[in-house]
Write a protein that holds these residues in place. Structure first.
Motif, PDB file in Angstrom:
ATOM      1  N   GLU A  54      -4.718   7.995  -0.614  1.00  0.00           N
ATOM      2  CA  GLU A  54      -4.621   6.991   0.448  1.00  0.00           C
ATOM      3  C   GLU A  54      -5.732   5.955   0.316  1.00  0.00           C
ATOM      4  OE1 GLU A  54      -4.415  10.209   0.842  1.00  0.00           O
ATOM      5  OE2 GLU A  54      -2.318  10.448   1.466  1.00  0.00           O
ATOM      6  N   LYS A  55      -6.969   6.427   0.081  1.00  0.00           N
ATOM      7  CA  LYS A  55      -8.096   5.513  -0.057  1.00  0.00           C
ATOM      8  C   LYS A  55      -7.933   4.626  -1.301  1.00  0.00           C
ATOM      9  CE  LYS A  55     -12.224   3.840   0.746  1.00  0.00           C
ATOM     10  NZ  LYS A  55     -12.481   2.928   1.895  1.00  0.00           N
ATOM     11  N   LEU A  56      -7.484   5.218  -2.415  1.00  0.00           N
ATOM     12  CA  LEU A  56      -7.286   4.463  -3.650  1.00  0.00           C
ATOM     13  C   LEU A  56      -6.206   3.399  -3.470  1.00  0.00           C
ATOM     14  CD1 LEU A  56      -7.405   7.480  -6.128  1.00  0.00           C
ATOM     15  CD2 LEU A  56      -9.078   5.620  -6.050  1.00  0.00           C
ATOM     16  N   ALA A  57      -5.066   3.804  -2.897  1.00  0.00           N
ATOM     17  CA  ALA A  57      -3.970   2.855  -2.702  1.00  0.00           C
ATOM     18  C   ALA A  57      -4.383   1.736  -1.757  1.00  0.00           C
ATOM     19  CB  ALA A  57      -2.735   3.582  -2.166  1.00  0.00           C
ATOM     20  N   LEU A  88       7.763  -2.910  -9.982  1.00  0.00           N
ATOM     21  CA  LEU A  88       7.787  -1.553  -9.433  1.00  0.00           C
ATOM     22  C   LEU A  88       6.416  -0.900  -9.592  1.00  0.00           C
ATOM     23  CD1 LEU A  88      11.206  -0.246 -10.864  1.00  0.00           C
ATOM     24  CD2 LEU A  88      10.754  -1.069  -8.551  1.00  0.00           C
ATOM     25  N   ALA A  89       5.843  -1.009 -10.785  1.00  0.00           N
ATOM     26  CA  ALA A  89       4.584  -0.325 -11.081  1.00  0.00           C
ATOM     27  C   ALA A  89       3.434  -0.846 -10.241  1.00  0.00           C
ATOM     28  CB  ALA A  89       4.247  -0.466 -12.569  1.00  0.00           C
ATOM     29  N   LEU A  90       3.526  -2.106  -9.768  1.00  0.00           N
ATOM     30  CA  LEU A  90       2.458  -2.696  -8.977  1.00  0.00           C
ATOM     31  C   LEU A  90       2.733  -2.598  -7.476  1.00  0.00           C
ATOM     32  CD1 LEU A  90       1.840  -5.843 -11.172  1.00  0.00           C
ATOM     33  CD2 LEU A  90       0.359  -3.851 -10.973  1.00  0.00           C
ATOM     34  N   GLY A  91       3.822  -1.948  -7.110  1.00  0.00           N
ATOM     35  CA  GLY A  91       4.124  -1.804  -5.689  1.00  0.00           C
ATOM     36  C   GLY A  91       4.580  -3.089  -5.033  1.00  0.00           C
ATOM     37  N   ILE A  92       5.030  -4.065  -5.822  1.00  0.00           N
ATOM     38  CA  ILE A  92       5.553  -5.312  -5.265  1.00  0.00           C
ATOM     39  C   ILE A  92       6.985  -5.110  -4.787  1.00  0.00           C
ATOM     40  CG2 ILE A  92       6.125  -7.725  -5.788  1.00  0.00           C
ATOM     41  CD1 ILE A  92       3.912  -7.662  -7.892  1.00  0.00           C
ATOM     42  N   GLU A 133       0.833  -1.210   0.000  1.00  0.00           N
ATOM     43  CA  GLU A 133       0.000   0.000   0.000  1.00  0.00           C
ATOM     44  C   GLU A 133       0.862   1.252   0.000  1.00  0.00           C
ATOM     45  OE1 GLU A 133      -3.373   2.185   2.829  1.00  0.00           O
ATOM     46  OE2 GLU A 133      -3.000   0.025   3.021  1.00  0.00           O
ATOM     47  N   GLN A 134       1.930   1.276   0.808  1.00  0.00           N
ATOM     48  CA  GLN A 134       2.810   2.446   0.864  1.00  0.00           C
ATOM     49  C   GLN A 134       3.548   2.645  -0.456  1.00  0.00           C
ATOM     50  OE1 GLN A 134       4.962   1.118   4.348  1.00  0.00           O
ATOM     51  NE2 GLN A 134       3.886   2.560   5.703  1.00  0.00           N
ATOM     52  N   LEU A 135       3.961   1.556  -1.105  1.00  0.00           N
ATOM     53  CA  LEU A 135       4.647   1.677  -2.401  1.00  0.00           C
ATOM     54  C   LEU A 135       3.688   2.155  -3.485  1.00  0.00           C
ATOM     55  CD1 LEU A 135       6.884  -1.535  -2.349  1.00  0.00           C
ATOM     56  CD2 LEU A 135       7.628   0.840  -2.063  1.00  0.00           C
ATOM     57  N   LEU A 136       2.423   1.759  -3.403  1.00  0.00           N
ATOM     58  CA  LEU A 136       1.447   2.206  -4.390  1.00  0.00           C
ATOM     59  C   LEU A 136       1.210   3.714  -4.317  1.00  0.00           C
ATOM     60  CD1 LEU A 136      -1.180  -0.683  -4.199  1.00  0.00           C
ATOM     61  CD2 LEU A 136       0.248  -0.104  -6.169  1.00  0.00           C
ATOM     62  N   LEU A 137       1.497   4.316  -3.175  1.00  0.00           N
ATOM     63  CA  LEU A 137       1.336   5.761  -3.042  1.00  0.00           C
ATOM     64  C   LEU A 137       2.324   6.532  -3.908  1.00  0.00           C
ATOM     65  CD1 LEU A 137       0.656   6.076   0.788  1.00  0.00           C
ATOM     66  CD2 LEU A 137      -0.924   6.663  -1.070  1.00  0.00           C
ATOM     67  N   ASP A 138       3.328   5.844  -4.459  1.00  0.00           N
ATOM     68  CA  ASP A 138       4.245   6.502  -5.397  1.00  0.00           C
ATOM     69  C   ASP A 138       3.577   6.761  -6.748  1.00  0.00           C
ATOM     70  OD1 ASP A 138       6.305   6.655  -3.613  1.00  0.00           O
ATOM     71  OD2 ASP A 138       7.324   4.850  -4.307  1.00  0.00           O
ATOM     72  N   LEU A 139       2.428   6.126  -6.996  1.00  0.00           N
ATOM     73  CA  LEU A 139       1.660   6.409  -8.213  1.00  0.00           C
ATOM     74  C   LEU A 139       0.947   7.749  -8.063  1.00  0.00           C
ATOM     75  CD1 LEU A 139       0.061   2.880  -8.602  1.00  0.00           C
ATOM     76  CD2 LEU A 139       1.642   3.881 -10.256  1.00  0.00           C
ATOM     77  N   SER A 140       0.662   8.402  -9.187  1.00  0.00           N
ATOM     78  CA  SER A 140      -0.157   9.609  -9.133  1.00  0.00           C
ATOM     79  C   SER A 140      -1.608   9.218  -8.870  1.00  0.00           C
ATOM     80  CB  SER A 140      -0.066  10.371 -10.459  1.00  0.00           C
ATOM     81  OG  SER A 140      -0.719   9.653 -11.491  1.00  0.00           O
ATOM     82  N   GLU A 141      -2.421  10.180  -8.508  1.00  0.00           N
ATOM     83  CA  GLU A 141      -3.834   9.883  -8.254  1.00  0.00           C
ATOM     84  C   GLU A 141      -4.515   9.351  -9.504  1.00  0.00           C
ATOM     85  OE1 GLU A 141      -7.780  12.376  -6.916  1.00  0.00           O
ATOM     86  OE2 GLU A 141      -5.922  12.702  -5.802  1.00  0.00           O
ATOM     87  N   GLN A 142      -4.170   9.925 -10.682  1.00  0.00           N
ATOM     88  CA  GLN A 142      -4.783   9.460 -11.925  1.00  0.00           C
ATOM     89  C   GLN A 142      -4.362   8.020 -12.227  1.00  0.00           C
ATOM     90  OE1 GLN A 142      -7.175  11.068 -13.811  1.00  0.00           O
ATOM     91  NE2 GLN A 142      -7.278   9.008 -14.653  1.00  0.00           N
ATOM     92  N   GLU A 143      -3.097   7.706 -11.975  1.00  0.00           N
ATOM     93  CA  GLU A 143      -2.633   6.333 -12.208  1.00  0.00           C
ATOM     94  C   GLU A 143      -3.365   5.356 -11.286  1.00  0.00           C
ATOM     95  OE1 GLU A 143       1.981   7.202 -13.642  1.00  0.00           O
ATOM     96  OE2 GLU A 143       1.483   7.155 -11.506  1.00  0.00           O
ATOM     97  N   LEU A 144      -3.569   5.740 -10.031  1.00  0.00           N
ATOM     98  CA  LEU A 144      -4.313   4.884  -9.101  1.00  0.00           C
ATOM     99  C   LEU A 144      -5.746   4.671  -9.575  1.00  0.00           C
ATOM    100  CD1 LEU A 144      -2.971   6.399  -5.762  1.00  0.00           C
ATOM    101  CD2 LEU A 144      -2.651   4.029  -6.498  1.00  0.00           C
ATOM    102  N   LYS A 145      -6.383   5.732 -10.073  1.00  0.00           N
ATOM    103  CA  LYS A 145      -7.742   5.591 -10.593  1.00  0.00           C
ATOM    104  C   LYS A 145      -7.768   4.692 -11.821  1.00  0.00           C
ATOM    105  CE  LYS A 145      -9.677   9.929  -8.816  1.00  0.00           C
ATOM    106  NZ  LYS A 145     -10.214  11.264  -9.143  1.00  0.00           N
ATOM    107  N   ALA A 163      -4.442  -2.243  -2.648  1.00  0.00           N
ATOM    108  CA  ALA A 163      -3.657  -3.202  -1.872  1.00  0.00           C
ATOM    109  C   ALA A 163      -4.551  -4.314  -1.317  1.00  0.00           C
ATOM    110  CB  ALA A 163      -2.924  -2.474  -0.740  1.00  0.00           C
ATOM    111  N   ASN A 164      -5.746  -3.961  -0.839  1.00  0.00           N
ATOM    112  CA  ASN A 164      -6.676  -4.978  -0.356  1.00  0.00           C
ATOM    113  C   ASN A 164      -7.088  -5.929  -1.471  1.00  0.00           C
ATOM    114  OD1 ASN A 164      -6.713  -4.044   2.289  1.00  0.00           O
ATOM    115  ND2 ASN A 164      -8.429  -2.631   1.921  1.00  0.00           N
ATOM    116  N   THR A 165      -7.306  -5.382  -2.673  1.00  0.00           N
ATOM    117  CA  THR A 165      -7.682  -6.216  -3.819  1.00  0.00           C
ATOM    118  C   THR A 165      -6.563  -7.186  -4.163  1.00  0.00           C
ATOM    119  OG1 THR A 165      -9.078  -4.445  -4.709  1.00  0.00           O
ATOM    120  CG2 THR A 165      -8.428  -6.189  -6.231  1.00  0.00           C
ATOM    121  N   PHE A 166      -5.313  -6.710  -4.143  1.00  0.00           N
ATOM    122  CA  PHE A 166      -4.178  -7.594  -4.442  1.00  0.00           C
ATOM    123  C   PHE A 166      -4.068  -8.716  -3.404  1.00  0.00           C
ATOM    124  CE2 PHE A 166      -1.729  -3.957  -6.711  1.00  0.00           C
ATOM    125  CZ  PHE A 166      -2.494  -4.169  -7.849  1.00  0.00           C
ATOM    126  N   ARG A 167      -4.338  -8.375  -2.130  1.00  0.00           N
ATOM    127  CA  ARG A 167      -4.250  -9.411  -1.090  1.00  0.00           C
ATOM    128  C   ARG A 167      -5.365 -10.447  -1.253  1.00  0.00           C
ATOM    129  NH1 ARG A 167      -2.595  -5.026   2.236  1.00  0.00           N
ATOM    130  NH2 ARG A 167      -4.762  -4.623   2.865  1.00  0.00           N
TER     131      ARG A 167
END
Length: 589
Positions: free
Chosen positions: A269-272, A323-327, A240-252, A276-280
């Protein structure tokens, strides 16, 4: 004061007929018309016009009987249009359509005269009393150009400087610049109150995200010369913290790809957290993104705790996706020789890998490959298709019934994420899947014109497979074109295959015969024997008539024409009626 050098070629002339002329600055299109009439020996007894295809502008003599032109040629300076154009056209005699391609070659800063100059001549003149006979059809209808006589006529043309028109042009340009400046000031004024609301959104849409910077740094590291090493460690940041490196548009976008409903007010924060919950909960979704060999590489890298390995090129895309998936996170060293890049696995990275056996992994990837192949066959056959219709047809053709959300998830998260196709949206939100390399805007305009309200053609499984795997054998016309390229024109096989792909893309875009031939100008067909040119025209037009095209929703021109009871030659085979009347087309049809 400069002069301008033009090469003026009579299109479809065999052998080639062209003139190179130098004309003074600040003359009108009508002045250029007089020059063309003189250097080609025309008698100025028929209508004529200039056209600038790139801007769809027509220039000519407006009068009560013929007033369709955008600009009056006696009032329009060459400088208003030609300096920004590679070429434009002049048509003389709207019955026979003698079309001249005019190429602006260069400025001559030393020229100060006011008379045009004939610089070079290629090809004979045309006898004016033959009633429009094609160049070279019979020797008696050709005569040598009397260059000295033409030069003398040009010397006696003393074009005045059209300073009044130049001043009007300067005033017009100044007015346009002032208008644009005023509009910008008005826009800035009215946007001030909205700025606090808009600034953040605009920045989010256009910013270079930390994730993009991270990926670019990794690519630069991979491109460095010399041996490189990687060291893999356990990181402290969660997925989840690594996904915050994406822009808001990328998260959407990620949420859209995964068919996750998003509330407009959600922040990063809500998007990331949702992602992360979906990936888990669905770690199998990650397998859609990674190809089977990449998945093996990822698991290998995951298990290399604090070990150093030599970097190999095959790891490049695997790490980019991780990297792009926050793994993973990466720390890139400076260019000190021997320094290793450090890959950090997300602190909760183990939760992102599905607990499946090797056999189950193989089965999953067998299913992913099968689904990917079927999607690929559909996009190669339709070229561009609305995604809800794509799902409906997929179910009918394959006798499968995946849920629409699952189908879209795979389409976006596998095919779109891996650039196997592109997706485009209309203003109303309608989404199309489009084969890479096509022009969706042009296709949609033609689709609206020709096939709005029609259902997509339903291919069979065998037809889809054949279209994707063996189109040369499915369409004899395509094989004939390939034979013309490799046989008659003696092109090397790799070049012929590349050209065949370009021509096929042009046909699927809805290009006309002329546009396709303009795109293959590197073949220098003007220098080839006429029979070879006609053979290629026949081969290309044959493919255009039978090849399924997106604008007709998967139908060929021949199939569509049979439904509409029209000629397939009326379906964007030619630019317009004037082109259909050109002699080259008449000879080859």
């Amino acid at each position: 004061m400069p002069g301008y050098v033009f090469k003026i070629m009579l299109e479809d002339s065999h052998p080639p007929v062209w003139r190179r002329v130098l004309v003074p600055e600040k003359i009108t299109f009508y002045d250029l018309h007089r020059v063309i009439q003189t250097v080609f020996g025309w008698d100025d007894e028929h209508l004529h016009s200039f056209s600038i295809p790139s801007q769809r502008i027509q220039i000519g003599q407006n009068d009560d009987d013929w007033s369709e032109y955008d600009y009056e040629e006696t009032e329009t300076l060459l400088e208003q249009f030609i300096l920004g154009q590679k070429s434009f056209r002049y048509t003389y005699d709207f019955g026979d359509d003698w079309i001249h391609k005019i190429t602006f070659e260069k400025e001559d800063p030393e020229y100060s005269g006011r008379s045009p100059v004939l610089l070079k001549v290629k090809g004979d003149n045309f006898e004016e009393d033959t009633g429009g006979v094609w160049f070279g059809d019979t020797p008696e209808n050709r005569r040598p150009l009397d260059a000295e006589k033409v030069k003398d006529k040009l010397r006696r043309m003393n074009f005045p400087r059209r300073d009044d028109l130049a001043a009007k042009l300067e005033d017009l340009n100044a007015l346009q610049a002032k208008l644009q400046d005023t509009l910008k000031k008005v826009e800035d004024f009215f946007s001030q109150d909205l700025e606090s609301m808009r600034t953040e959104q605009l920045q989010k849409a256009h910013e270079i995200s930390p994730m993009a910077e991270k990926v670019n740094a990794w690519k630069k590291f991979a491109d460095r010369a010399g041996a490189k090493t990687l060291k893999c460690v356990r990181g402290s940041r969660t997925n989840e913290q690594l996904l915050l490196d994406l822009s808001e548009q990328e998260l959407k976008d990620y949420c859209k790809y995964l068919q996750i409903p998003v509330v407009y007010s959600w922040g990063k924060e809500k998007l990331a957290g949702t992602l992360a919950n979906t990936f888990r909960e669905h770690p199998e979704y990650l397998m859609y993104v990674f190809f089977e060999d990449e998945w093996k590489e990822l698991k290998y890298l995951r298990n290399l705790n604090r070990k150093e390995i030599k970097f190999s090129g095959k790891d490049l895309d695997t790490v980019i996706k991780a990297l792009a998936l926050g793994i993973m996170h990466v720390n890139i060293p400076d260019e000190t020789e021997g320094a290793a890049a450090v890959l950090e696995l997300a602190a909760d990275g183990e939760n992102l890998f599905p607990a499946v056996t090797p056999k189950e992994t193989r089965e999953r990837y067998r299913h992913i490959r099968s689904l990917s192949d079927k999607l690929g066959e559909m996009i190669l056959s339709y070229g561009m298709i609305e995604i809800h219709s794509m799902h409906t047809l997929f179910c009918k053709i394959n006798q499968e019934n995946p849920e629409e959300a699952d189908f879209f998830r795979f389409l976006y998260w596998h095919a779109r994420f891996n650039n196997m196709l592109q997706t485009v949206y209309l203003a109303d939100g309608t989404c199309f899947a489009v084969m890479d390399g096509l022009d969706p805007r042009r296709i949609f305009q033609d689709m609206t014109k020709y096939s709005e309200g029609m259902d997509y053609r339903i291919f069979t499984q065998n037809e889809l497979y054949a279209n994707a795997k063996t189109p040369l054998y499915v369409y004899p016309e395509l094989e004939s074109l390939y034979s013309s390229l490799t046989g008659s024109l003696r092109l090397p096989v790799p070049f012929a295959e590349e050209l065949l792909t370009d021509i096929s893309h042009g046909i699927m875009d809805g290009c006309t015969l002329k546009e396709i031939f303009d795109s293959i100008s590197a073949l220098n067909l003007d220098e080839k024997p006429l029979d070879l040119t006609c053979e290629l025209w026949e081969a290309v037009s044959g493919v255009m008539l039978v090849f399924p095209v997106p604008m007709l929703k998967g139908r060929s021109r021949t199939e569509y024409a049979a439904i509409k009871k029209i000629s397939p030659w009326d379906i964007r085979m030619a630019d317009d009626a004037a082109f259909e009347n050109t002699s080259a087309l008449r000879m080859c049809k």
